[in-house]
Design a protein around this motif. Structure first.
Motif, PDB file in Angstrom:
ATOM      1  N   GLN A   7      25.259  43.930   0.969  1.00 24.06           N
ATOM      2  CA  GLN A   7      26.579  44.529   0.944  1.00 24.06           C
ATOM      3  C   GLN A   7      26.811  45.466   2.111  1.00 24.06           C
ATOM      4  O   GLN A   7      27.935  45.637   2.546  1.00 24.06           O
ATOM      5  CB  GLN A   7      26.772  45.334  -0.336  1.00 24.06           C
ATOM      6  CG  GLN A   7      26.722  44.508  -1.576  1.00 24.06           C
ATOM      7  CD  GLN A   7      26.791  45.370  -2.801  1.00 24.06           C
ATOM      8  OE1 GLN A   7      26.792  46.582  -2.734  1.00 24.06           O
ATOM      9  NE2 GLN A   7      26.846  44.742  -3.944  1.00 24.06           N
ATOM     10  N   ILE A  11      30.459  46.627   3.982  1.00 24.16           N
ATOM     11  CA  ILE A  11      30.878  47.974   3.598  1.00 24.16           C
ATOM     12  C   ILE A  11      30.932  48.877   4.829  1.00 24.16           C
ATOM     13  O   ILE A  11      31.829  49.705   4.946  1.00 24.16           O
ATOM     14  CB  ILE A  11      29.970  48.543   2.496  1.00 24.16           C
ATOM     15  CG1 ILE A  11      30.252  47.793   1.199  1.00 24.16           C
ATOM     16  CG2 ILE A  11      30.187  50.041   2.312  1.00 24.16           C
ATOM     17  CD1 ILE A  11      29.301  48.102   0.071  1.00 24.16           C
ATOM     18  N   HIS A  16      36.586  51.629   3.319  1.00 20.85           N
ATOM     19  CA  HIS A  16      37.664  51.910   2.367  1.00 20.85           C
ATOM     20  C   HIS A  16      37.736  50.865   1.244  1.00 20.85           C
ATOM     21  O   HIS A  16      38.403  51.094   0.236  1.00 20.85           O
ATOM     22  CB  HIS A  16      39.006  52.008   3.100  1.00 20.85           C
ATOM     23  CG  HIS A  16      39.397  50.737   3.803  1.00 20.85           C
ATOM     24  ND1 HIS A  16      38.762  50.296   4.959  1.00 20.85           N
ATOM     25  CD2 HIS A  16      40.337  49.817   3.503  1.00 20.85           C
ATOM     26  CE1 HIS A  16      39.303  49.160   5.339  1.00 20.85           C
ATOM     27  NE2 HIS A  16      40.263  48.838   4.470  1.00 20.85           N
ATOM     28  N   ARG A  18      34.888  49.670  -0.255  1.00 25.04           N
ATOM     29  CA  ARG A  18      33.542  49.706  -0.846  1.00 25.04           C
ATOM     30  C   ARG A  18      33.547  49.234  -2.301  1.00 25.04           C
ATOM     31  O   ARG A  18      32.794  48.348  -2.669  1.00 25.04           O
ATOM     32  CB  ARG A  18      32.982  51.122  -0.762  1.00 25.04           C
ATOM     33  CG  ARG A  18      31.660  51.313  -1.482  1.00 25.04           C
ATOM     34  CD  ARG A  18      31.191  52.761  -1.417  1.00 25.04           C
ATOM     35  NE  ARG A  18      31.093  53.241  -0.062  1.00 25.04           N
ATOM     36  CZ  ARG A  18      30.021  53.097   0.708  1.00 25.04           C
ATOM     37  NH1 ARG A  18      28.961  52.484   0.239  1.00 25.04           N
ATOM     38  NH2 ARG A  18      30.008  53.559   1.932  1.00 25.04           N
ATOM     39  N   HIS A  19      34.388  49.814  -3.124  1.00 22.14           N
ATOM     40  CA  HIS A  19      34.420  49.460  -4.549  1.00 22.14           C
ATOM     41  C   HIS A  19      34.777  47.986  -4.743  1.00 22.14           C
ATOM     42  O   HIS A  19      34.142  47.277  -5.532  1.00 22.14           O
ATOM     43  CB  HIS A  19      35.402  50.356  -5.298  1.00 22.14           C
ATOM     44  CG  HIS A  19      35.597  49.946  -6.724  1.00 22.14           C
ATOM     45  ND1 HIS A  19      34.645  50.186  -7.696  1.00 22.14           N
ATOM     46  CD2 HIS A  19      36.604  49.277  -7.328  1.00 22.14           C
ATOM     47  CE1 HIS A  19      35.076  49.684  -8.847  1.00 22.14           C
ATOM     48  NE2 HIS A  19      36.257  49.131  -8.645  1.00 22.14           N
ATOM     49  N   ASP A  20      35.786  47.525  -4.042  1.00 23.10           N
ATOM     50  CA  ASP A  20      36.228  46.136  -4.173  1.00 23.10           C
ATOM     51  C   ASP A  20      35.137  45.155  -3.736  1.00 23.10           C
ATOM     52  O   ASP A  20      34.931  44.116  -4.369  1.00 23.10           O
ATOM     53  CB  ASP A  20      37.493  45.893  -3.358  1.00 23.10           C
ATOM     54  CG  ASP A  20      38.684  46.673  -3.868  1.00 23.10           C
ATOM     55  OD1 ASP A  20      38.698  47.015  -5.072  1.00 23.10           O
ATOM     56  OD2 ASP A  20      39.591  46.951  -3.070  1.00 23.10           O
ATOM     57  N   HIS A  22      31.853  45.672  -3.715  1.00 23.89           N
ATOM     58  CA  HIS A  22      30.798  45.674  -4.742  1.00 23.89           C
ATOM     59  C   HIS A  22      31.220  44.829  -5.951  1.00 23.89           C
ATOM     60  O   HIS A  22      30.467  43.978  -6.418  1.00 23.89           O
ATOM     61  CB  HIS A  22      30.509  47.102  -5.222  1.00 23.89           C
ATOM     62  CG  HIS A  22      29.618  47.878  -4.331  1.00 23.89           C
ATOM     63  ND1 HIS A  22      28.255  47.697  -4.277  1.00 23.89           N
ATOM     64  CD2 HIS A  22      29.890  48.864  -3.443  1.00 23.89           C
ATOM     65  CE1 HIS A  22      27.743  48.531  -3.411  1.00 23.89           C
ATOM     66  NE2 HIS A  22      28.715  49.251  -2.876  1.00 23.89           N
ATOM     67  N   ALA A  23      32.417  45.084  -6.454  1.00 22.70           N
ATOM     68  CA  ALA A  23      32.876  44.409  -7.673  1.00 22.70           C
ATOM     69  C   ALA A  23      33.000  42.900  -7.471  1.00 22.70           C
ATOM     70  O   ALA A  23      32.545  42.115  -8.313  1.00 22.70           O
ATOM     71  CB  ALA A  23      34.210  45.005  -8.126  1.00 22.70           C
ATOM     72  N   ASN A  78      42.643  41.493  -5.702  1.00 25.93           N
ATOM     73  CA  ASN A  78      43.380  42.696  -6.082  1.00 25.93           C
ATOM     74  C   ASN A  78      44.766  42.371  -6.624  1.00 25.93           C
ATOM     75  O   ASN A  78      45.277  43.085  -7.479  1.00 25.93           O
ATOM     76  CB  ASN A  78      43.486  43.671  -4.913  1.00 25.93           C
ATOM     77  CG  ASN A  78      42.194  44.397  -4.652  1.00 25.93           C
ATOM     78  OD1 ASN A  78      41.376  44.563  -5.543  1.00 25.93           O
ATOM     79  ND2 ASN A  78      41.992  44.806  -3.420  1.00 25.93           N
TER      80      ASN A  78
END
Length: 81
Positions: A7, A11, A16, A18-20, A22-23, A78
């Motif tokens: 990752q 990343i 900005h 990062r969360h998306d 990872h998920a 998203n």
């Protein structure tokens, strides 16, 4: 579980998201493969940067295409949420 090293490259490029990243990497094997390909390509670019001219330019273009594809997949994911 997604390996941290896999990752890290995307990343670093898109902190900005990062969360998306990872998920989506945890839930979508196609996206995970794209992440893996991106890491391999960025490693290859670093390894041959000083040695090659034309091939490096081609690899940089491919890197950009993978970045665009990653952003498109993240955007579609998203939109579904």
């Amino acid at each position: 579980m997604v390996p941290h090293l896999v990752q890290k490259s995307l990343i670093d490029r898109f902190p900005h998201l990062r969360h998306d990243i990872h998920a989506l990497a945890e839930s979508d094997p196609v996206f995970q493969q794209l992440v893996d390909d991106y890491v391999l390509l960025t490693r290859s670019i670093k390894n041959i940067e000083a040695e090659m001219g034309a091939e490096l330019e081609e690899m940089m273009s491919l890197k950009t295409l993978l970045e665009v594809e990653a952003l498109e997949i993240l955007s579609r994911a998203n939109c579904r949420q």
